[in-house]
Scaffold this active site. Sequence first.
Site, short mmCIF file in Angstrom:
data_model
loop_
_atom_site.label_atom_id
_atom_site.label_comp_id
_atom_site.label_asym_id
_atom_site.label_seq_id
_atom_site.Cartn_x
_atom_site.Cartn_y
_atom_site.Cartn_z
CB THR A 1 -0.90 -0.01 1.26
OG1 THR A 1 -1.49 1.27 1.41
CG2 THR A 1 -0.11 -0.31 2.53
CG ASP A 2 -1.19 4.95 -0.97
OD1 ASP A 2 -1.76 4.28 -0.08
OD2 ASP A 2 -1.80 5.82 -1.64
CD GLU A 3 -3.57 3.26 4.17
OE1 GLU A 3 -3.51 3.20 5.41
OE2 GLU A 3 -4.61 3.05 3.53
CE1 TYR B 1 -3.43 -2.80 5.54
CE2 TYR B 1 -3.34 -0.44 5.10
CZ TYR B 1 -3.38 -1.74 4.64
OH TYR B 1 -3.35 -2.00 3.28
CE LYS C 1 -0.02 -4.67 2.85
NZ LYS C 1 -0.41 -6.01 2.29
N GLY D 1 -5.09 9.39 14.59
CA GLY D 1 -3.88 9.42 13.73
C GLY D 1 -4.19 9.47 12.25
P1 NAD Z 1 -9.65 -7.55 1.84
O1 NAD Z 1 -9.66 -7.24 3.29
O2 NAD Z 1 -10.87 -7.24 1.02
O3 NAD Z 1 -9.36 -9.11 1.62
C1 NAD Z 1 -8.36 -9.78 2.32
C2 NAD Z 1 -8.50 -11.26 2.01
O4 NAD Z 1 -7.45 -11.95 2.69
C3 NAD Z 1 -9.81 -11.87 2.49
O5 NAD Z 1 -10.34 -12.71 1.50
C4 NAD Z 1 -9.41 -12.67 3.73
O6 NAD Z 1 -10.25 -13.79 3.97
C5 NAD Z 1 -7.99 -13.07 3.37
N1 NAD Z 1 -7.16 -13.34 4.56
C6 NAD Z 1 -7.02 -12.54 5.65
N2 NAD Z 1 -6.20 -13.12 6.53
C7 NAD Z 1 -5.80 -14.29 5.98
C8 NAD Z 1 -4.93 -15.33 6.42
N3 NAD Z 1 -4.31 -15.29 7.61
N4 NAD Z 1 -4.73 -16.39 5.59
C9 NAD Z 1 -5.36 -16.46 4.39
N5 NAD Z 1 -6.20 -15.51 3.95
C10 NAD Z 1 -6.42 -14.43 4.73
O7 NAD Z 1 -8.38 -6.83 1.25
P2 NAD Z 1 -8.19 -6.10 -0.16
O8 NAD Z 1 -8.79 -4.76 -0.09
O9 NAD Z 1 -8.57 -7.02 -1.24
O10 NAD Z 1 -6.60 -5.90 -0.15
C11 NAD Z 1 -5.74 -6.86 -0.73
C12 NAD Z 1 -4.30 -6.43 -0.51
O11 NAD Z 1 -4.10 -5.16 -1.12
C13 NAD Z 1 -3.92 -6.28 0.95
O12 NAD Z 1 -2.63 -6.79 1.12
C14 NAD Z 1 -3.96 -4.78 1.19
O13 NAD Z 1 -3.04 -4.41 2.18
C15 NAD Z 1 -3.55 -4.25 -0.17
N6 NAD Z 1 -4.08 -2.93 -0.48
C16 NAD Z 1 -5.43 -2.71 -0.51
C17 NAD Z 1 -5.90 -1.43 -0.84
C18 NAD Z 1 -7.37 -1.14 -0.93
O14 NAD Z 1 -7.75 -0.01 -1.23
N7 NAD Z 1 -8.26 -2.10 -0.72
C19 NAD Z 1 -5.00 -0.39 -1.12
C20 NAD Z 1 -3.64 -0.67 -1.05
C21 NAD Z 1 -3.19 -1.93 -0.76
P1 TYD Z 2 -10.93 3.74 3.93
O1 TYD Z 2 -11.84 3.36 2.82
O2 TYD Z 2 -11.08 3.10 5.26
O3 TYD Z 2 -9.44 3.58 3.37
P2 TYD Z 2 -8.02 4.11 4.01
O4 TYD Z 2 -8.21 4.39 5.43
O5 TYD Z 2 -7.14 2.92 3.79
O6 TYD Z 2 -7.63 5.29 3.20
O7 TYD Z 2 -11.06 5.31 4.15
C1 TYD Z 2 -10.89 6.22 3.09
C2 TYD Z 2 -11.00 7.61 3.66
O8 TYD Z 2 -12.36 7.83 4.09
C3 TYD Z 2 -10.16 7.83 4.91
O9 TYD Z 2 -9.67 9.17 4.90
C4 TYD Z 2 -11.13 7.64 6.06
C5 TYD Z 2 -12.44 8.13 5.48
N1 TYD Z 2 -13.67 7.45 5.97
C6 TYD Z 2 -14.75 8.22 6.36
O10 TYD Z 2 -14.71 9.46 6.32
N2 TYD Z 2 -15.88 7.58 6.80
C7 TYD Z 2 -15.97 6.22 6.87
O11 TYD Z 2 -17.02 5.69 7.32
C8 TYD Z 2 -14.84 5.44 6.44
C9 TYD Z 2 -14.89 3.96 6.49
C10 TYD Z 2 -13.72 6.10 5.99
#
Ligand code: NAD
Ligand code: TYD
Length: 358
Positions: free
Chosen positions: A137-139, A162, A166, A297
């Site tokens: 992630t970019d975070e 989180y 990562k 935070g």
């Molecule tokens: P998600 O939370 O939707 O899905 C996570 C999946 O991993 C689920 O299917 C869960 O059952 C599985 N999982 C969790 N713990 C597990 C374990 N111990 N063993 C096996 N499976 C397990 O996540 P996502 O949004 O699809 O994100 C996927 C990846 O991309 C993550 O690594 C996340 O950090 C990264 N990422 C996501 C975003 C975003 O915007 N969603 C942005 C940047 C990076």
């Molecule tokens: P989120 O989708 O949780 O992604 P991330 O925290 O990884 O960026 O949140 C996106 C942005 O929206 C973040 O600045 C937090 C804000 N947010 C709200 O304002 N209300 C909400 O109910 C949620 C879930 C997030």
Amino acid sequence: MAKKVLVTGGCGFIGVNFVRLVLEAREDWEIVNLDKLTYAGNLRSLDGVADNPRHHFVKGDICDQHLVESLFLEHDIDTVVHFAAESHVDRSITGPADFIRTNIFGTFTLLEAARKHWLDRPRQAGGDECCFLHVSTDEVYGSLGATGYFTELTAYDPRSPYSASKASSDHLVRSYFHTYGLPILITNCSNNYGPFQFPEKLIPLAVNNALQGREVPVYGDGGNVRDWLYVQDHCEAIVRVLEKGVAGESYNIGGHNEKRNLEVAELLCDILDRKAGPLPSGQPRRQLITFVRDRLGHDRRYAIDAGKISSKLGWTPKMTFDVGLEKTVDWYLSNRTWLDAVVNGSYRQYYQQMYANR
Ligand code: NAD
Ligand code: TYD
């Protein structure tokens, strides 16, 4: 080139979009989909692809060393695309332990299995090119002020449990390249949106609430900025990195779509007013937007400089935010059964815990 790909977390949001894309676009790739099916994993998201002969689902934990090693052996895995993680910042604030376990120890377990299978003994079959792609992630780069962008050279500065977990996993993955020569790639992407996202994240949560005429919670002053990336663009970028990326390198993936949270919430309300018809009360859905207590935070702004992947690998995102949001809302409206099923049961408890009295 044919590949035997271990996809971890292939029943989560991005993983399932990746599995679907690969089964369609790469006919000689086989997928072993390892997923623990936590609250975020959903077998229903595999409807229509679960029975594809090139897809094998395994329910299990990436921390289970025995299981992971046996999958490498049984399927002679040559490629790992590692999505599995605990992924929600708010949950990491109320309960960080699972994040440490899955995101750090789980990644370590996978790395060890890859090292044993690819480097410690001759491989049974398949191409010579192995690859461990870690999806991050970019975070990990921390929080930006009003200006500036994250490049691959930006120093790591994670600020939530989180993002710290990562960042730790990124460091481990990179260390296996430098120490053992394990062929790794890291991608750091911005906020994804699109079909199959669990409604704990901003966009699907706002869609679900606004659809039902419930308040749409916006944290703090709504001025936090995220760089939204359509999930299909992200998955195409991952395929590009797998096929053209240079081992040991990392690639930032962004959508060139910086938006303030309040603006996102307003756009979604307007789209739903148009597509789902008016609320019984007749009020415009924008009136549902409610400012609530800020996240602890809370990172102010993320913005990706995706110049490296564009110039070196020729990838740029195709989707505009306006069209992407419309498509996302359309998907949730035509998949009400999927949505209604995931907001039942434990989700209600989660919602109550996170949002009551906020
Ligand atoms: P998600 O939370 O939707 O899905 C996570 C999946 O991993 C689920 O299917 C869960 O059952 C599985 N999982 C969790 N713990 C597990 C374990 N111990 N063993 C096996 N499976 C397990 O996540 P996502 O949004 O699809 O994100 C996927 C990846 O991309 C993550 O690594 C996340 O950090 C990264 N990422 C996501 C975003 C975003 O915007 N969603 C942005 C940047 C990076
Ligand atoms: P989120 O989708 O949780 O992604 P991330 O925290 O990884 O960026 O949140 C996106 C942005 O929206 C973040 O600045 C937090 C804000 N947010 C709200 O304002 N209300 C909400 O109910 C949620 C879930 C997030």
